[in-house]
Design an enzyme around this catalytic site. Structure first.
Site, PDB file in Angstrom:
ATOM      1  N   GLU A 130      19.253  10.720  -8.985  1.00 42.11           N
ATOM      2  CA  GLU A 130      20.090  11.823  -9.419  1.00 42.11           C
ATOM      3  C   GLU A 130      21.356  11.195  -9.967  1.00 42.11           C
ATOM      4  O   GLU A 130      22.200  10.713  -9.214  1.00 42.11           O
ATOM      5  CB  GLU A 130      20.447  12.763  -8.257  1.00 42.11           C
ATOM      6  N   ASP A 149      12.222  24.299   9.174  1.00 41.24           N
ATOM      7  CA  ASP A 149      12.068  23.063   9.942  1.00 41.24           C
ATOM      8  C   ASP A 149      10.745  22.377   9.601  1.00 41.24           C
ATOM      9  O   ASP A 149       9.947  22.894   8.811  1.00 41.24           O
ATOM     10  CB  ASP A 149      12.173  23.346  11.450  1.00 41.24           C
ATOM     11  N   ASP A 162      14.216  30.357  14.959  1.00 46.34           N
ATOM     12  CA  ASP A 162      15.689  30.377  15.021  1.00 46.34           C
ATOM     13  C   ASP A 162      16.336  30.697  13.664  1.00 46.34           C
ATOM     14  O   ASP A 162      17.556  30.652  13.524  1.00 46.34           O
ATOM     15  CB  ASP A 162      16.237  29.063  15.583  1.00 46.34           C
ATOM     16  N   ASP A 216      10.283  28.553   8.751  1.00 44.65           N
ATOM     17  CA  ASP A 216      10.820  28.328  10.092  1.00 44.65           C
ATOM     18  C   ASP A 216       9.678  28.353  11.105  1.00 44.65           C
ATOM     19  O   ASP A 216       8.950  29.338  11.202  1.00 44.65           O
ATOM     20  CB  ASP A 216      11.841  29.435  10.391  1.00 44.65           C
ATOM     21  N   ASN A 234      10.054  27.867  14.539  1.00 44.55           N
ATOM     22  CA  ASN A 234      10.387  28.184  15.934  1.00 44.55           C
ATOM     23  C   ASN A 234      11.260  29.420  16.094  1.00 44.55           C
ATOM     24  O   ASN A 234      11.817  29.668  17.164  1.00 44.55           O
ATOM     25  CB  ASN A 234      11.040  26.979  16.633  1.00 44.55           C
ATOM     26  N   ASP A 280      20.540  10.330  -3.992  1.00 45.96           N
ATOM     27  CA  ASP A 280      21.620  11.289  -4.178  1.00 45.96           C
ATOM     28  C   ASP A 280      22.821  10.614  -4.844  1.00 45.96           C
ATOM     29  O   ASP A 280      23.241   9.529  -4.426  1.00 45.96           O
ATOM     30  CB  ASP A 280      22.021  11.835  -2.798  1.00 45.96           C
TER      31      ASP A 280
END
Ligand code: GLC
Ligand code: CA
Length: 547
Positions: free
Chosen positions: A267, A31, A27, A23, A25, A206
């Site tokens: 996949e 990210d 939160d 992370d 930032n 996917d």
């Protein structure tokens, strides 16, 4: 030494589950900024490429596999500018970037689905919208079940389509696209080009086996519900229809417009490796996940069987085999190996840790996972490492019910705990509260981390020469010279509990039993999964030998 094969035929690909990687930032949500800051870590680990799970704008009905806009970045993860910077930064240290494309379904908040609900007939035809059965259309159009549980159809409750049903093989927030519609085909080819133009090296596709449904959407019989997607026996009108291959021929020509050619990994959960090989014909996809390796119990005979099968079937269409020990959908390797092992390939229900009530022995599981990694990385073809595997993280099986995020939990009527336990934010250092995942004393991670992960953090493992992290680094450093261009797998018959193969000088031996096995005199141990191997190979241990 220059490689003899195109990079994607021998690559080690590291799977970045972006929400839980790092992370940037504070939160509590991983990210792009956090990932950008750890590119050096990935370079030092020695991987050839990263595959980033979906990072597009999403209402997160299924952790980003519900995409609202395929040409932008989820605001919680960053911006398009940051994405470009990340791609360039990875390339600068020799790491390729593979994105995740989700073509079977969009989000219900995608502009197309919103237009469909608003009554635009052209938009409606891009999805599967049908009247119901029964006197008043009160029953779903067919008997298909969602992979996550419950019916695969949701009835529309208001607006111009009120009373009709739409198909979603996954969550209700993931309406299935109608791939018979040429606009859908054109749109996705354009999306591929959008990212290829930005330097992206390839896509993981996917649910690649789901795009085309059997004509008329016939009943599939409950016994073989799509819910069985992850069970190889599944034969269902929702899956693996012959028409899907035409789509991938089109995608291949998009990839071929670029230099170097962009690549695809499918996949596809299909009924056999022979069916899978059909996706890999020369004018279709480059590679596909072969999942039997991650379904194999910790037994030499099973390992040998799935390895042979994967190599033979991939070779039948000239594709490299692929090796996966875990990913964001299944129980972490350490935990899978931490209980008594069956004598057959496991099903995913079993993998989710609810099969026996048996307490896991994570030290045992970790010892086996280390050995499994050496087997995986000695094999020909491409290997996938799911973030945290290099740290030996275990599945978190005791998450409180009220923090669970996977739609599987609610859709199964609170019977299947789902996949949150393998998606816990990574521990980077020993400091609480987030083990360095997020900056700041008040940060709260989106899924809670367990109390004992300081010892598994990157920082702790850096200090310990016998750590899992050092084992992965050593293995990835040796792999290019020892295995990348080595010969075919030739099995050595040693003992029932030993799988040992030679690839033209270098050998890999793994002992899945408990009794010591004598190693060949004159062979030198280049790398061992457990410390102190000398002359004999102890149980649950693998070695790389030079003969
Ligand atoms: C794939 C993904 C899984 C997702 C599903 C629906 O199986 O790996 O995480 O839930 O597709 O998109
Ligand atoms: Ca964040």
């Amino acid at each position: 030494m220059a490689p003899q094969h195109p990079w994607w035929q021998t690559a080690v690909v590291y799977q970045v589950y972006i929400r839980s990687f790092a992370d940037g930032n504070g939160d509590g949500i991983g990210d792009i900024r956090g990932l950008r800051a750890r590119v050096g870590y990935l370079g030092a680990l020695g991987v050839d490429a990263i595959w980033i799970n979906p990072w597009y704008p999403s209402p997160m009905a299924d952790a980003g596999y519900d995409v609202a806009d395929y040409r932008d970045i989820e605001p919680a993860y960053g911006t398009l500018t940051e994405a470009q910077d990340l791609i360039d930064a990875a390339h600068a240290v020799g790491i390729r970037v593979i994105l995740d494309i989700v073509p079977n379904h969009t989000s219900d908040r995608h502009a197309w689905f919103e237009a469909a609900l608003a009554g635009d007939p052209a938009a409606r035809d891009r999805y599967h919208v049908r009247p119901g059965r029964g006197a008043n259309g009160e029953l779903p159009p067919n008997d298909w079940q969602s992979v996550f549980g419950g019916p695969a159809w949701t009835r529309i409750t208001d607006g111009p389509l009120q009373g009709q049903w739409y198909l979603h093989l996954f969550a209700p927030g993931q309406p299935d696209l109608n791939w018979e519609n040429p606009e859908v085909r054109a749109e996705f080819e354009d999306i591929l080009a959008f990212w290829f133009d930005r330097g992206v090296d390839g896509f993981r596709i996917d649910v690649a086996h789901g795009l085309v449904k059997a004509e008329g959407l016939p009943d599939g019989a409950q016994a073989d519900a799509p819910q069985a997607m992850l069970q190889v026996e599944a034969q269902h009108p929702a899956w693996d229809q012959d028409g899907v291959h035409d789509i991938y021929r089109g995608w291949r020509s998009v990839a071929q417009r670029y230099t170097p050619e962009r690549i695809f990994i499918a996949e596809a959960w299909v009924s056999s490796n022979e069916r899978l090989a059909r996706y890999l014909r020369p004018d279709e996809l480059h590679t596909a996940f072969q999942f039997d390796f991650l379904r194999s119990p910790w037994r030499a005979a099973n390992l040998r069987g799935v390895i042979d099968d994967a190599i033979t079937s991939a070779a039948s269409v000239g594709a490299p085999p692929t090796w996966v020990l875990s990913n964001h959908d299944v129980t972490r390797t350490v935990t899978r190996f931490s209980r008594s092992q069956p004598d057959h390939l496991v099903e995913t229900d079993w993998e989710r840790g609810r099969w026996s009530g048996e307490e896991p022995d994570h030290e045992l599981g970790r010892r086996r996972a280390r050995a499994a990694a050496l087997v995986q990385l000695a094999l020909p073809g491409t290997a996938y490492v799911y973030q945290g595997e290099e740290l030996g993280l275990e599945e978190i099986e005791d998450l409180p019910d009220d923090v669970r995020q996977d739609p599987t939990w609610a859709q199964s009527g609170f019977t299947d705990v789902g996949r949150d336990g393998c998606r816990i934010p990574l521990p980077w250092n020993e400091s609480e509260p987030t083990y360095g995942f997020a900056d700041g004393p008040d940060a709260v991670t989106w899924l809670p981390q367990p109390g004992h992960w300081a010892e598994h953090s990157v920082e702790a493992q850096e200090r310990d020469p016998d750590s899992m992290l050092h084992l992965y680094r050593a293995a990835l450093k040796l792999r290019p010279s020892l295995w990348r261009d080595a010969g075919e797998v030739t099995w050595l018959d040693v003992a029932a509990e030993v799988a040992a193969f030679d690839r033209g000088g270098a050998q890999c031996w793994v002992n899945t039993g408990t009794a010591d096995v004598t190693l060949p005199a004159g062979a030198s141990v280049v790398l061992a999964s457990s410390p102190g191997v000398d002359g004999v190979l102890p149980g649950d241990t693998a070695v790389w030998l030079q003969t």
